[in-house]
Design a protein around this motif. Structure first.
Motif, mmCIF file in Angstrom:
data_model
loop_
_atom_site.group_PDB
_atom_site.id
_atom_site.type_symbol
_atom_site.label_atom_id
_atom_site.label_comp_id
_atom_site.label_asym_id
_atom_site.label_seq_id
_atom_site.Cartn_x
_atom_site.Cartn_y
_atom_site.Cartn_z
ATOM 1 N N VAL A 17 -37.727 62.249 -25.938
ATOM 2 C CA VAL A 17 -37.089 62.637 -24.683
ATOM 3 C C VAL A 17 -37.594 64.010 -24.251
ATOM 4 N N TYR A 18 -37.921 64.104 -22.956
ATOM 5 C CA TYR A 18 -38.260 65.382 -22.330
ATOM 6 C C TYR A 18 -37.086 65.790 -21.427
ATOM 7 N N LEU A 19 -36.557 66.990 -21.625
ATOM 8 C CA LEU A 19 -35.518 67.541 -20.750
ATOM 9 C C LEU A 19 -36.155 68.626 -19.902
ATOM 10 N N LEU A 20 -36.121 68.466 -18.590
ATOM 11 C CA LEU A 20 -36.797 69.390 -17.686
ATOM 12 C C LEU A 20 -35.808 70.292 -16.944
ATOM 13 N N SER A 21 -36.323 71.388 -16.458
ATOM 14 C CA SER A 21 -35.627 72.287 -15.531
ATOM 15 C C SER A 21 -34.339 72.877 -16.117
ATOM 16 N N VAL A 22 -34.380 73.255 -17.396
ATOM 17 C CA VAL A 22 -33.192 73.857 -18.018
ATOM 18 C C VAL A 22 -33.226 75.364 -17.725
ATOM 19 N N ASN A 23 -33.008 75.701 -16.453
ATOM 20 C CA ASN A 23 -32.981 77.091 -16.007
ATOM 21 C C ASN A 23 -31.568 77.489 -15.578
ATOM 22 N N ASN A 24 -31.415 78.727 -15.121
ATOM 23 C CA ASN A 24 -30.068 79.221 -14.821
ATOM 24 C C ASN A 24 -29.557 78.781 -13.457
ATOM 25 N N TYR A 25 -30.361 77.984 -12.722
ATOM 26 C CA TYR A 25 -29.842 77.369 -11.499
ATOM 27 C C TYR A 25 -29.268 75.991 -11.807
ATOM 28 N N ASP A 26 -30.031 75.190 -12.514
ATOM 29 C CA ASP A 26 -29.549 73.850 -12.855
ATOM 30 C C ASP A 26 -28.544 73.879 -14.002
ATOM 31 N N PHE A 27 -28.598 74.931 -14.823
ATOM 32 C CA PHE A 27 -27.666 75.058 -15.941
ATOM 33 C C PHE A 27 -27.146 76.508 -15.998
ATOM 34 N N PRO A 28 -26.340 76.905 -15.006
ATOM 35 C CA PRO A 28 -25.837 78.282 -14.982
ATOM 36 C C PRO A 28 -24.782 78.520 -16.056
ATOM 37 N N SER A 29 -24.546 79.805 -16.345
ATOM 38 C CA SER A 29 -23.541 80.181 -17.341
ATOM 39 C C SER A 29 -22.562 81.218 -16.788
ATOM 40 N N ALA A 30 -22.380 81.209 -15.465
ATOM 41 C CA ALA A 30 -21.464 82.149 -14.809
ATOM 42 C C ALA A 30 -21.864 83.595 -15.077
ATOM 43 N N ASP B 110 -26.687 84.216 -11.333
ATOM 44 C CA ASP B 110 -26.739 82.750 -11.310
ATOM 45 C C ASP B 110 -26.398 82.245 -9.913
ATOM 46 N N ASN B 111 -27.078 81.197 -9.498
ATOM 47 C CA ASN B 111 -26.774 80.547 -8.230
ATOM 48 C C ASN B 111 -26.149 79.185 -8.504
ATOM 49 N N TYR B 112 -25.403 78.672 -7.516
ATOM 50 C CA TYR B 112 -24.646 77.434 -7.719
ATOM 51 C C TYR B 112 -24.895 76.482 -6.569
ATOM 52 N N ILE B 113 -25.048 75.215 -6.929
ATOM 53 C CA ILE B 113 -25.427 74.200 -5.949
ATOM 54 C C ILE B 113 -24.377 74.037 -4.848
ATOM 55 N N GLY B 114 -23.103 74.355 -5.140
ATOM 56 C CA GLY B 114 -22.046 74.203 -4.137
ATOM 57 C C GLY B 114 -21.901 75.374 -3.197
ATOM 58 N N GLU B 115 -22.690 76.425 -3.402
ATOM 59 C CA GLU B 115 -22.570 77.627 -2.578
ATOM 60 C C GLU B 115 -23.814 77.778 -1.705
ATOM 61 N N GLY C 109 -37.959 77.652 -10.653
ATOM 62 C CA GLY C 109 -37.266 77.254 -9.433
ATOM 63 C C GLY C 109 -38.101 77.360 -8.177
ATOM 64 N N ARG C 110 -37.477 76.976 -7.085
ATOM 65 C CA ARG C 110 -38.192 76.914 -5.811
ATOM 66 C C ARG C 110 -38.671 78.288 -5.346
ATOM 67 N N LYS C 111 -37.869 79.326 -5.582
ATOM 68 C CA LYS C 111 -38.230 80.675 -5.145
ATOM 69 C C LYS C 111 -38.910 81.488 -6.241
ATOM 70 N N GLY C 112 -39.036 80.914 -7.440
ATOM 71 C CA GLY C 112 -39.697 81.615 -8.520
ATOM 72 C C GLY C 112 -38.858 82.661 -9.219
ATOM 73 N N ASP C 113 -37.547 82.686 -8.942
ATOM 74 C CA ASP C 113 -36.690 83.726 -9.516
ATOM 75 C C ASP C 113 -35.682 83.193 -10.540
ATOM 76 N N SER C 114 -35.772 81.914 -10.886
ATOM 77 C CA SER C 114 -34.848 81.369 -11.879
ATOM 78 C C SER C 114 -35.291 81.777 -13.281
ATOM 79 N N ARG C 115 -34.313 81.857 -14.181
ATOM 80 C CA ARG C 115 -34.577 82.260 -15.564
ATOM 81 C C ARG C 115 -34.287 81.106 -16.515
ATOM 82 N N MET C 116 -34.747 81.258 -17.739
ATOM 83 C CA MET C 116 -34.396 80.318 -18.799
ATOM 84 C C MET C 116 -32.872 80.297 -18.934
#
Length: 576
Positions: A459-472, A476-481, A551-558
């Protein structure tokens, strides 16, 4: 949906607002949308899924004799995936169980991954376990994964509960730990492989991440034709890019994104036929319809060449009337096609001609009836016929909303499904009972959510960054905002918070300032994403590769959780 889950219709909400002297412009707008939506359903004499559940509960409450009959009919109730129950679903089951029934609820709160976009919540199951007459049983043993993958999943539980820097997220995952099966178990754990887990720390763009995965698969697949493999992405759009990249490398792929390939293939056949019927003098469009119908008939290169030649022959027919409707001395099939098409091909084109004539007659019918008529000629499998009926209903609805639409517009509607641009579930095995074992040597692509309940060797798990998997965390950015909303408020969360306070007569909650519900939604979303990562990890049997992108803007983190997992795995590898 949430209002219906709490048995509140627009009228009752308006009454509650009046009684509590509650006035909020955003909430007023939401109630008005709800009112107009229900009016639209009533006008069409229709109900939605939430209504079906709500009205079922109303029947149980209003008809004790019927409920008593159901008690007798179902003395035992087994509920699966109980962590995904909503309040009203739990209420229905409680009614069916009664005071003397037996209710077995099977669920895993660590796999509650639908809370933020449905009315489901794991708290219903967690609270249920505390009832005085409930006997909890832990079913911790699992033979799905190797010991190393089980260890990684268990470490995620421990890190979350003890070391997550945000205390509000420390209850996102719960015990017990996963335990391997005992010796002699009929479902033993796979053998543990050295270096079977790889977490890619380096920063990659989204495109680079996909390139790395495709490169890895190109190297791995030839040596493992009898094994299963999946690539999981957080959202369907990212999955579609993966599919495109795999196809460019001629890597066999099966995907479950907006729809299955079998569903899209059926929709594509109808699309091409309708495009031809909308312009019946165009031989190119008839040839395209021919190809869609017959392209699944061949298995060898020679057979493919045979059907390609027939398609080319149709494209070369200057006047389709000479092929479809025999005129004295003008039978194109015998006079011209026979010169370069084999006798077997002539027979097949003659059969196809009879089929096309029936299509022409069917155009006199309403579009939904026409589609069903075509289906009877094209398909024999029950799944294809059932899907045809579902597509016919879609076009019938489209015709009622847009009575001016012609065949070309209906074909465009089907093209949205055929092109994987619209979510549409069919009735094939891939839609209703996908089995990875049927696709060994092929790459399965899906979202994390759709992979739940399935398992693969690798299994490959992709895009495990702080946008798709934030920790408050800060930043961090959130899909609902949305960036264009003042203070980045989550408007849906703000409205749902007021709804809950209103229904539960919580005056304090009604008076909370804007932003409190948004913050609570961040915690809820981050908790669910920790559980989603846990679900992704536990899809793997033997090998697991995890990557992240900027991420899309290049500013997401692990993602913070992934950083902790990487440190744990590196320490474990060093010790070995």
């Amino acid at each position: 949906s949430q209002a219906k889950d709490w048995q509140q219709d627009p009228e009752s909400l308006n009454q509650l607002m009046t009684r509590n002297k509650f006035n909020d412009p955003l909430f007023d707008m939401a109630v008005q949308v709800y009112t107009d939506y229900q009016r639209g359903l009533n006008y069409r004499n229709a109900v939605d899924f939430s209504d079906l559940v709500r009205l079922a509960q109303r029947v149980l409450k209003s008809d004790p004799e019927y409920l008593s009959h159901l008690h007798y009919r179902w003395p035992y109730i087994l509920e699966d995936e109980a962590q995904d129950s909503s309040q009203i679903q739990q209420d229905i089951l409680e009614s069916l169980v009664g005071t003397t029934g037996n209710w077995v609820r099977v669920g895993d709160p660590n796999q509650a991954i639908y809370e933020t976009f449905t009315t489901a919540s794991p708290k219903h199951l967690i609270d249920f376990l505390q009832y005085p007459n409930v006997t909890p049983r832990d079913l911790a043993n699992s033979g799905r994964s190797s010991h190393s993958i089980i260890d990684l999943a268990n470490y995620l539980i421990d890190w979350t509960r003890k070391d997550h820097p945000n205390p509000e997220l420390q209850d996102a995952l719960s015990l017990p730990h996963i335990q391997p099966t005992d010796a002699g178990d009929p479902q033993p754990n796979p053998p543990d492989k050295p270096n079977s887990i790889y977490i890619y720390r380096s920063k990659l763009s989204s495109d680079q991440e996909i390139e790395q995965v495709v490169k890895s698969l190109n190297k791995w697949l030839p040596d493992h034709p009898e094994q299963t493999v999946a690539v999981l992405a957080p959202i369907g759009a990212h999955g579609e890019k993966i599919v495109e990249a795999l196809k460019q490398e001629d890597i066999p792929v099966v995907e479950m994104l907006k729809s299955s390939e079998s569903t899209r293939a059926t929709a594509r056949i109808f699309e091409k036929i309708l495009l031809y019927l909308a312009d019946p003098s165009k031989q190119v469009k008839l040839a395209a319809a021919f190809w869609e119908i017959y392209k699944t008939k061949f298995e060898t290169p020679e057979e493919k060449a045979f059907y390609e030649k027939l398609q080319s022959a149709l494209k070369a027919c200057a006047n389709l009337e000479d092929y479809l409707y025999l005129q004295p001395g003008k039978d194109w099939l015998q006079n011209e096609a026979a010169g370069f098409v084999s006798a077997e091909g002539i027979v097949l084109l003659a059969e196809f001609r009879e089929q096309v004539r029936k299509w022409h007659k069917a155009t006199l019918l309403p579009v939904d009836q026409m589609l069903l008529t075509l289906a009877q000629e094209l398909f024999t499998r029950p799944a294809d016929l059932a899907l045809s009926h579902k597509l016919a209903l879609l076009l019938e609805f489209n015709a009622r909303i847009h009575p001016e639409n012609q065949l070309a517009e209906f074909a465009e509607e089907l093209g949205e499904i055929a092109g994987n641009r619209r979510k549409f579930m069919g009735f094939s095995d891939d839609d209703t009972g996908f089995n990875p074992e049927d696709h060994k040597g092929e790459v399965f692509v899906s979202t994390y959510h759709k992979a739940k309940g399935l398992e693969w060797d690798r299994v490959y798990l992709l895009s495990v960054n702080n946008y798709d998997f934030p920790s408050a965390e800060a930043g961090d950015n959130y899909i609902g905002e949305k960036w264009y909303i003042k203070d980045h408020l989550n408007l849906e969360a703000e409205v749902l918070s007021k709804l809950e306070s209103l229904v539960k007569n919580d005056v304090t909650g009604l008076e909370l300032e804007a932003g409190v519900a948004t913050q609570a939604a961040r915690i809820e979303y981050s908790s669910e994403r920790l559980r989603l990562l846990y679900v992704g990890i536990t899809r793997a049997r033997e090998e697991l590769i995890i990557t992240w992108n900027s991420g899309r803007k290049g500013d997401s983190r692990m993602a913070l959780a992934l950083s902790a997992l990487a440190a744990y795995q590196e320490g474990k590898n060093a010790a070995a």
